[in-house]
Design an enzyme around this catalytic site. Structure first.
Site, PDB file in Angstrom:
ATOM      1  N   HIS A 193       0.858  -1.194   0.000  1.00  0.00           N
ATOM      2  CA  HIS A 193       0.000   0.000   0.000  1.00  0.00           C
ATOM      3  C   HIS A 193       0.889   1.237   0.000  1.00  0.00           C
ATOM      4  O   HIS A 193       1.642   1.476   0.933  1.00  0.00           O
ATOM      5  CB  HIS A 193      -0.931  -0.001   1.219  1.00  0.00           C
ATOM      6  N   ARG A 195       0.709   4.493   0.381  1.00  0.00           N
ATOM      7  CA  ARG A 195       0.753   5.630   1.310  1.00  0.00           C
ATOM      8  C   ARG A 195       1.287   5.260   2.690  1.00  0.00           C
ATOM      9  O   ARG A 195       1.480   6.141   3.526  1.00  0.00           O
ATOM     10  CB  ARG A 195      -0.639   6.236   1.439  1.00  0.00           C
ATOM     11  N   GLU A 196       1.501   3.975   2.935  1.00  0.00           N
ATOM     12  CA  GLU A 196       1.949   3.547   4.264  1.00  0.00           C
ATOM     13  C   GLU A 196       3.474   3.630   4.335  1.00  0.00           C
ATOM     14  O   GLU A 196       4.177   2.635   4.274  1.00  0.00           O
ATOM     15  CB  GLU A 196       1.392   2.144   4.545  1.00  0.00           C
ATOM     16  N   ARG A 265      -5.500  -6.874  -2.767  1.00  0.00           N
ATOM     17  CA  ARG A 265      -6.773  -7.563  -3.050  1.00  0.00           C
ATOM     18  C   ARG A 265      -6.637  -8.338  -4.357  1.00  0.00           C
ATOM     19  O   ARG A 265      -7.617  -8.772  -4.926  1.00  0.00           O
ATOM     20  CB  ARG A 265      -7.924  -6.551  -3.215  1.00  0.00           C
ATOM     21  N   HIS A 317       2.379  -3.401   7.043  1.00  0.00           N
ATOM     22  CA  HIS A 317       1.437  -2.330   6.746  1.00  0.00           C
ATOM     23  C   HIS A 317       1.507  -1.327   7.884  1.00  0.00           C
ATOM     24  O   HIS A 317       1.930  -1.668   8.986  1.00  0.00           O
ATOM     25  CB  HIS A 317       0.008  -2.874   6.665  1.00  0.00           C
ATOM     26  N   SER A 318       1.062  -0.116   7.619  1.00  0.00           N
ATOM     27  CA  SER A 318       0.926   0.756   8.778  1.00  0.00           C
ATOM     28  C   SER A 318      -0.415   0.415   9.410  1.00  0.00           C
ATOM     29  O   SER A 318      -1.049  -0.563   9.054  1.00  0.00           O
ATOM     30  CB  SER A 318       1.069   2.225   8.402  1.00  0.00           C
ATOM     31  N   TYR A 319      -0.863   1.191  10.340  1.00  0.00           N
ATOM     32  CA  TYR A 319      -2.036   0.813  11.116  1.00  0.00           C
ATOM     33  C   TYR A 319      -3.271   0.573  10.238  1.00  0.00           C
ATOM     34  O   TYR A 319      -3.325   0.982   9.099  1.00  0.00           O
ATOM     35  CB  TYR A 319      -2.328   1.908  12.130  1.00  0.00           C
ATOM     36  N   GLU A 373       0.885  -5.006  11.585  1.00  0.00           N
ATOM     37  CA  GLU A 373       0.509  -3.596  11.708  1.00  0.00           C
ATOM     38  C   GLU A 373       1.613  -2.877  12.449  1.00  0.00           C
ATOM     39  O   GLU A 373       1.902  -3.197  13.591  1.00  0.00           O
ATOM     40  CB  GLU A 373      -0.738  -3.466  12.575  1.00  0.00           C
TER      41      GLU A 373
HETATM   42 ZN   LIG Z   1      -1.950  -1.516   4.129  1.00  0.00          ZN
END
Ligand SMILES: [Zn+2]
Ligand SMILES: *[C@@H]1O[C@H](CO)[C@@H](O)[C@H](O)[C@H]1NC(C)=O
Ligand SMILES: *[C@@H]1O[C@H](CO)[C@@H](O)[C@H](O)[C@H]1NC(C)=O
Ligand SMILES: *[C@@H]1O[C@H](CO)[C@@H](O)[C@H](O)[C@H]1NC(C)=O
Ligand SMILES: *[C@@H]1O[C@H](CO)[C@@H](O)[C@H](O)[C@H]1NC(C)=O
Length: 410
Positions: A193, A195-196, A265, A317-319, A373
């Site tokens: 992802h 933006r993380e 996904r 991933h971030s949170y 996370e």
């Molecule tokens: Zn993510």
């Protein structure tokens, strides 16, 4: 058209093409006036209402809540605000506004990161260094870092390409190993992802620890580490250059002006059955078919080629994603006291189909597979906290390493 020569015709077509490409109508929810909501639902009705309201392209979900009492983090554009607030109050849904000036927050973050880059000893030295990043690097800086480590620590570090992205960037895996064949391997990836930002930085920090800290040599004596610091560099670069909240890949979708697929996904296990959208404009678009994205396909091919040896998979991933193993969480909490949600990665209530974690375990047969996370609060943490997040997370990696060593090294 009669007056157009063949050559002119060609130019004409090229110009039309350029106009079509440069004004392909890519729309991002405007940051000006955007507000940041933290929303807590008390009933299932409220929860499903909130979920459906996030189908709106002017409502960006940073963190979805899956259970009652857990907060969701949502960004709402200026145009959408009054209607969104009306819906919330109509249904008596509790909310806090974290900030009413998201644009300012984003500008501050960029400024802060650029200052951190300028002040970094890495930049001041102006020569390659094995020191960890104390700012969020651009992809090219990551590439330079990786190249340097492989050169300066060639006995234990190597890297190679697992494929190229839609925009032709190289996808790297860094291997930290004491040599020999058929050792059990831990695969870690980050940045699926875009933006993380904290995820790639944490992966790079782990590489730094493994490579430069003599105390850590035992960690790669019997177990190899395979680390992909950025699985979606096209998207990552886009978050730096164009739009901070970009999440997906940057591939062109046929028949749509909307760009990109949610790479998490796009894996071929229960693809598109739940938690994913078939709308190319959605943030959770699963793609036209499984592994439609060259990035996910590259990971698939790499994993399948190393299926026998990859025993654990950790995807950073971030949170806002799913949870990490209990043991690792306890370890993670130790140095800095961060708390984690604990649970199983395949919880049907939470399920989002087509994720890399389920695929690695369900199809590729990795014995452990977790979405991790990372700590850091609502936004990516400030550059000054990159190292502390790295330290905490590395403690968790050590626990996975110990488990793998115990189980698979005799
Ligand atoms: Zn993510
Ligand atoms: C290169 O690696 C050696 C150890 O092999 C280390 O002492 C040295 O500091 C490294 N150079 C840089 C610039 O990090
Ligand atoms: C990527 O490289 C290939 C082969 O060199 C080229 O055909 C393609 O147009 C490039 N794609 C982009 C987005 O630059
Ligand atoms: C290595 O371990 C020793 C003993 O626990 C500790 O004093 C030292 O600070 C460690 N070195 C690094 C670089 O972490
Ligand atoms: C690891 O996973 C493989 C493939 O699913 C399985 O055959 C093996 O028994 C597992 N090993 C352990 C120790 O759980």
């Amino acid at each position: 058209m009669k007056s157009l020569t063949k050559m002119n015709m060609v130019y004409f077509i090229i110009i039309i093409f350029i106009i079509a490409v440069s004004s392909n109508g890519e729309h991002h929810p405007p940051l000006k006036g955007m507000q940041y909501f933290s929303i807590t639902c008390k009933t299932q009705e409220q929860l499903s209402l909130l979920k459906s309201s996030t189908n709106n392209p002017n409502v960006l979900t940073l963190k979805l809540s899956h259970i009652l009492g857990e907060s969701a983090d949502i960004l709402v554009t200026a145009d959408e605000l009054s209607q969104f607030k009306n819906i919330l109050s109509l249904h008596k849904i509790d909310y806090n506004i974290i900030t009413d000036d998201v644009e300012h927050l984003v500008h501050q973050e960029f400024l802060q990161n650029n200052i951190a880059r300028m002040q970094s000893s890495r930049t001041k030295l102006n020569k390659p260094s094995a020191e960890p990043f104390d700012y969020y690097p651009r992809y090219q800086e990551m590439e330079e870092y990786i190249t340097f480590l492989a050169k300066n620590y060639s006995k234990i570090v190597s890297f190679h390409s697992i494929g190229t992205t839609f925009q032709n960037r190289t996808l790297y895996v860094i291997k930290v190993s004491s040599g020999g064949n058929n050792k059990p391997q831990i695969l870690i990836d980050a940045g699926i992802h875009a933006r993380e930002w904290i995820a790639p930085s944490t992966a790079l920090y782990a590489i730094h620890q493994l490579v430069t800290n003599q105390n850590n040599t035992y960690l790669y004596k019997n177990v190899d580490w395979l680390i992909i610091p950025s699985l979606n560099p096209d998207g990552y670069e886009y978050t730096h250059s164009n739009y901070r909240f970009w999440r997906k890949t940057r591939s062109i979708n046929e028949g749509s002006t909307c760009i990109g697929t949610d790479a998490n996904r796009n894996f071929d296990l229960k693809w598109m059955t739940v938690g994913a959208s078939s709308n190319p404009c959605s943030e959770t678009y699963g793609g036209p078919k499984p592994f439609s994205e060259v990035e996910t396909l590259a990971l698939k091919n790499y994993v399948m080629a190393n299926k026998k040896t990859i025993k654990a998979y950790l995807t950073l991933h971030s949170y806002g994603q799913r949870s990490i193993a209990e043991k690792a969480a306890a370890a993670l909490a130790a140095p800095f006291g961060t708390r984690y949600t604990i649970g199983s990665s395949t919880n049907v209530l939470y399920a989002a189909a087509g994720g890399s974690d389920d695929w690695l375990m369900g199809v590729a047969g990795a014995n452990l597979s977790y979405t991790v996370e990372l700590p850091g609060g609502r936004f990516d943490p400030p550059p000054s906290r990159i190292e502390s997040v790295g330290i905490e997370t590395f403690e968790a990696f050590k626990i996975f390493q110990a488990y793998i060593e115990k189980k698979f090294v005799n």
